[in-house]
Motif scaffolding. Structure first.
Motif, PDB file in Angstrom:
ATOM      1  N   SER A 202      55.164 -62.703 -10.807  1.00  0.00           N
ATOM      2  CA  SER A 202      54.506 -63.159 -12.021  1.00  0.00           C
ATOM      3  C   SER A 202      55.517 -63.336 -13.147  1.00  0.00           C
ATOM      4  O   SER A 202      56.518 -62.618 -13.224  1.00  0.00           O
ATOM      5  CB  SER A 202      53.443 -62.147 -12.446  1.00  0.00           C
ATOM      6  N   SER A 203      55.240 -64.277 -14.045  1.00  0.00           N
ATOM      7  CA  SER A 203      56.081 -64.448 -15.235  1.00  0.00           C
ATOM      8  C   SER A 203      56.143 -63.173 -16.048  1.00  0.00           C
ATOM      9  O   SER A 203      57.153 -62.882 -16.708  1.00  0.00           O
ATOM     10  CB  SER A 203      55.527 -65.581 -16.110  1.00  0.00           C
ATOM     11  N   ASN A 204      55.065 -62.407 -16.024  1.00  0.00           N
ATOM     12  CA  ASN A 204      55.031 -61.163 -16.796  1.00  0.00           C
ATOM     13  C   ASN A 204      56.002 -60.119 -16.267  1.00  0.00           C
ATOM     14  O   ASN A 204      56.317 -59.149 -16.955  1.00  0.00           O
ATOM     15  CB  ASN A 204      53.612 -60.588 -16.793  1.00  0.00           C
ATOM     16  N   GLU A 205      56.502 -60.292 -15.035  1.00  0.00           N
ATOM     17  CA  GLU A 205      57.423 -59.341 -14.429  1.00  0.00           C
ATOM     18  C   GLU A 205      58.874 -59.811 -14.467  1.00  0.00           C
ATOM     19  O   GLU A 205      59.786 -59.066 -14.119  1.00  0.00           O
ATOM     20  CB  GLU A 205      57.036 -59.102 -12.965  1.00  0.00           C
ATOM     21  N   ALA A 206      59.091 -61.059 -14.875  1.00  0.00           N
ATOM     22  CA  ALA A 206      60.405 -61.681 -14.732  1.00  0.00           C
ATOM     23  C   ALA A 206      61.478 -61.026 -15.597  1.00  0.00           C
ATOM     24  O   ALA A 206      62.631 -60.888 -15.169  1.00  0.00           O
ATOM     25  CB  ALA A 206      60.313 -63.173 -15.049  1.00  0.00           C
ATOM     26  N   LEU A 207      61.135 -60.610 -16.803  1.00  0.00           N
ATOM     27  CA  LEU A 207      62.135 -60.032 -17.700  1.00  0.00           C
ATOM     28  C   LEU A 207      62.740 -58.765 -17.108  1.00  0.00           C
ATOM     29  O   LEU A 207      63.962 -58.606 -17.050  1.00  0.00           O
ATOM     30  CB  LEU A 207      61.519 -59.741 -19.069  1.00  0.00           C
ATOM     31  N   GLU A 208      61.893 -57.851 -16.659  1.00  0.00           N
ATOM     32  CA  GLU A 208      62.404 -56.612 -16.094  1.00  0.00           C
ATOM     33  C   GLU A 208      63.212 -56.863 -14.826  1.00  0.00           C
ATOM     34  O   GLU A 208      64.212 -56.200 -14.572  1.00  0.00           O
ATOM     35  CB  GLU A 208      61.246 -55.643 -15.799  1.00  0.00           C
ATOM     36  N   ALA A 209      62.749 -57.837 -14.030  1.00  0.00           N
ATOM     37  CA  ALA A 209      63.472 -58.173 -12.796  1.00  0.00           C
ATOM     38  C   ALA A 209      64.874 -58.679 -13.110  1.00  0.00           C
ATOM     39  O   ALA A 209      65.847 -58.337 -12.430  1.00  0.00           O
ATOM     40  CB  ALA A 209      62.694 -59.214 -12.002  1.00  0.00           C
ATOM     41  N   LEU A 210      64.996 -59.470 -14.162  1.00  0.00           N
ATOM     42  CA  LEU A 210      66.300 -60.004 -14.557  1.00  0.00           C
ATOM     43  C   LEU A 210      67.174 -58.886 -15.150  1.00  0.00           C
ATOM     44  O   LEU A 210      68.367 -58.784 -14.840  1.00  0.00           O
ATOM     45  CB  LEU A 210      66.104 -61.127 -15.575  1.00  0.00           C
ATOM     46  N   GLN A 212      67.058 -55.713 -14.493  1.00  0.00           N
ATOM     47  CA  GLN A 212      67.423 -54.728 -13.487  1.00  0.00           C
ATOM     48  C   GLN A 212      68.219 -55.317 -12.331  1.00  0.00           C
ATOM     49  O   GLN A 212      68.587 -54.593 -11.409  1.00  0.00           O
ATOM     50  CB  GLN A 212      66.169 -54.046 -12.959  1.00  0.00           C
ATOM     51  N   GLY A 213      68.492 -56.616 -12.377  1.00  0.00           N
ATOM     52  CA  GLY A 213      69.272 -57.234 -11.319  1.00  0.00           C
ATOM     53  C   GLY A 213      68.494 -57.500 -10.052  1.00  0.00           C
ATOM     54  O   GLY A 213      69.083 -57.809  -9.009  1.00  0.00           O
ATOM     55  N   VAL A 214      67.172 -57.397 -10.116  1.00  0.00           N
ATOM     56  CA  VAL A 214      66.338 -57.736  -8.958  1.00  0.00           C
ATOM     57  C   VAL A 214      66.456 -59.234  -8.666  1.00  0.00           C
ATOM     58  O   VAL A 214      66.443 -59.651  -7.509  1.00  0.00           O
ATOM     59  CB  VAL A 214      64.867 -57.357  -9.210  1.00  0.00           C
ATOM     60  N   VAL A 234      68.955 -63.294 -20.477  1.00  0.00           N
ATOM     61  CA  VAL A 234      69.624 -64.522 -20.032  1.00  0.00           C
ATOM     62  C   VAL A 234      70.921 -64.726 -20.799  1.00  0.00           C
ATOM     63  O   VAL A 234      70.935 -64.738 -22.032  1.00  0.00           O
ATOM     64  CB  VAL A 234      68.699 -65.747 -20.214  1.00  0.00           C
ATOM     65  N   THR A 235      72.009 -64.882 -20.057  1.00  0.00           N
ATOM     66  CA  THR A 235      73.317 -65.128 -20.686  1.00  0.00           C
ATOM     67  C   THR A 235      73.851 -66.526 -20.385  1.00  0.00           C
ATOM     68  O   THR A 235      74.718 -67.020 -21.102  1.00  0.00           O
ATOM     69  CB  THR A 235      74.357 -64.106 -20.191  1.00  0.00           C
ATOM     70  N   ASP A 236      73.315 -67.137 -19.303  1.00  0.00           N
ATOM     71  CA  ASP A 236      73.826 -68.442 -18.885  1.00  0.00           C
ATOM     72  C   ASP A 236      72.676 -69.366 -18.503  1.00  0.00           C
ATOM     73  O   ASP A 236      71.823 -69.009 -17.679  1.00  0.00           O
ATOM     74  CB  ASP A 236      74.763 -68.284 -17.690  1.00  0.00           C
TER      75      ASP A 236
END
Length: 384
Positions: A202-210, A212-214, A234-236
């Motif tokens: 889900s989009s709602n989970e994407a921030l934490e996944a990014l 935490q390196g998931v 997001v850095t790039d």
């Protein structure tokens, strides 16, 4: 004087009774969306609510619940079961429930195979084409919504989807082995074709996944970096690839029981107000791309162009995938006439690329959608 006071008092009582009757007849509708408060979609929802209130003289009042009543993953069932009256449905989250609608929505990478007139107008053109096609040429789509106790009142779409990552990803070599959060089967196939690994969430989970390196990258439109808070991780950003837009949004789905309980005039008003969000979302998303790019840079991030080989391979993939997507939906979801649907959809999309060329405001885009599509829907029989 006493006579005047009596007249004024009588008038006040009549006015009070009239206002009371109007208030008693007013109806509140709950609108659920998975985007957070203050996001572009929340703002669009508030404009939809204001437009519907105005169009019905206050008879229908929409209360928007951003990321509170239902999240993205809960919206389909919640709308079906009446937890919400209106919902912001992201159909690709539910591939088995909406296969025909998703086939059309997930063929959006064909935008990469079109001429340059579509650049910067991808979302506006696709929304018009998809809404018109579903209303007029896709009875299977209508049946899918009906089975979920919903009435379709228009689509919405984003600006193009790009690579938003926690490290530079500019070539096929740099893509290899990366874990990419995707929002549709077409982007999953693209990821695999480029040697990457697609991840569905889900989009709602994407921030934490990014964080935490998931996942290494999130494939999403640029405005979602601020709408969903992804800019924190997001850095790039790599532009142009994979391309295509998220077009699987049924923007203001209405619970069937609620729809049928309305008067013809109220249903007509919902269709008229229903042009506000389909116009707002793609227009604003396209307008905000430059601002988000500048914000990424301001925060110390980098914005890249893909190397020529990756861009060409992506365009070749998009052309080939129009055949693959038909086979995928036939095998996976039992869609029997996918090739026919896509063949009929292409000229409608090309027509809409032409129609949106002179649009320079979201108000004009809403009027265009109304005149070309929504005004032709018979509110007396539609959804009944």
């Amino acid at each position: 004087m006493k006579k005047l006071m009596a007249t004024l008092t009588t008038g006040a009582v009549v006015a009070s009774l009239a206002l009371g009757a109007a208030s008693a007849n007013a109806r509140d509708l709950r609108y659920a969306m998975g985007f957070p408060p203050g996001s572009d979609s929340d703002k669009a929802g508030q404009e939809y609510a204001a437009a519907l209130k105005k169009a019905t003289n206050g008879q229908l009042n929409v209360k928007v619940y951003p990321l509170s009543l239902l999240n993205f993953a809960e919206t389909s069932a919640g709308l079906r079961d009446g937890i919400a009256d209106v919902g912001y449905l992201l159909a690709p989250y539910f591939p088995a429930e909406y296969p025909h609608f998703n086939l059309l929505a997930e063929s959006s990478m064909q935008l990469l195979t079109m001429d340059d007139r579509v650049r910067g107008k991808e979302g506006m053109a696709y929304v018009g084409a998809l809404s018109e096609f579903v209303f007029t040429k896709c009875p299977e789509c209508m049946n899918e919504f009906a089975k979920q106790n919903q009435v379709f009142t228009g689509a919405a779409g984003s600006s193009p989807y790009y690579l938003n990552c926690s490290k530079p990803v500019r070539s096929e070599a740099e893509l290899k082995g990366k874990r990419l959060r995707v929002a549709g089967s077409h982007w999953s196939r693209w990821a695999r074709a480029m040697g990457a690994q697609p991840v569905t969430m889900s989009s709602n989970e994407a921030l934490e996944a990014l964080k935490q390196g998931v996942v290494d990258c999130v494939i999403v439109s640029l405005p979602e970096l601020t709408n969903l808070g992804l800019i924190e991780a997001v850095t790039d950003v790599t532009l142009q690839v994979p391309g295509g837009i998220f077009a699987g949004t049924a923007i203001s789905q209405v619970n069937t029981k609620v729809w049928r309980s309305l008067t013809k005039e109220q249903r007509q008003a919902m269709l008229r107000a229903g042009t506000v969000m389909p116009a707002y979302v793609p227009y604003v998303y396209h307008q905000r791309e430059k601002d988000v790019i500048e914000l990424v840079k301001k925060r110390g991030g980098r914005v890249h162009q893909p190397d020529a080989a990756l861009l060409q391979k992506t365009k070749d993939f998009a052309a080939q995938d129009m055949k693959t997507i038909v086979e995928f939906f036939a095998k996976t979801h039992g869609v029997k006439r996918g090739d026919e649907l896509l063949a009929q959809f292409r000229p409608v999309l090309e027509k809409w690329v032409g129609l949106v060329q002179t649009v320079d405001s979201r108000e004009k885009l809403a009027d265009l959608y109304w005149n070309e599509i929504f005004s032709k829907v018979d509110a007396n029989t539609y959804g009944m």
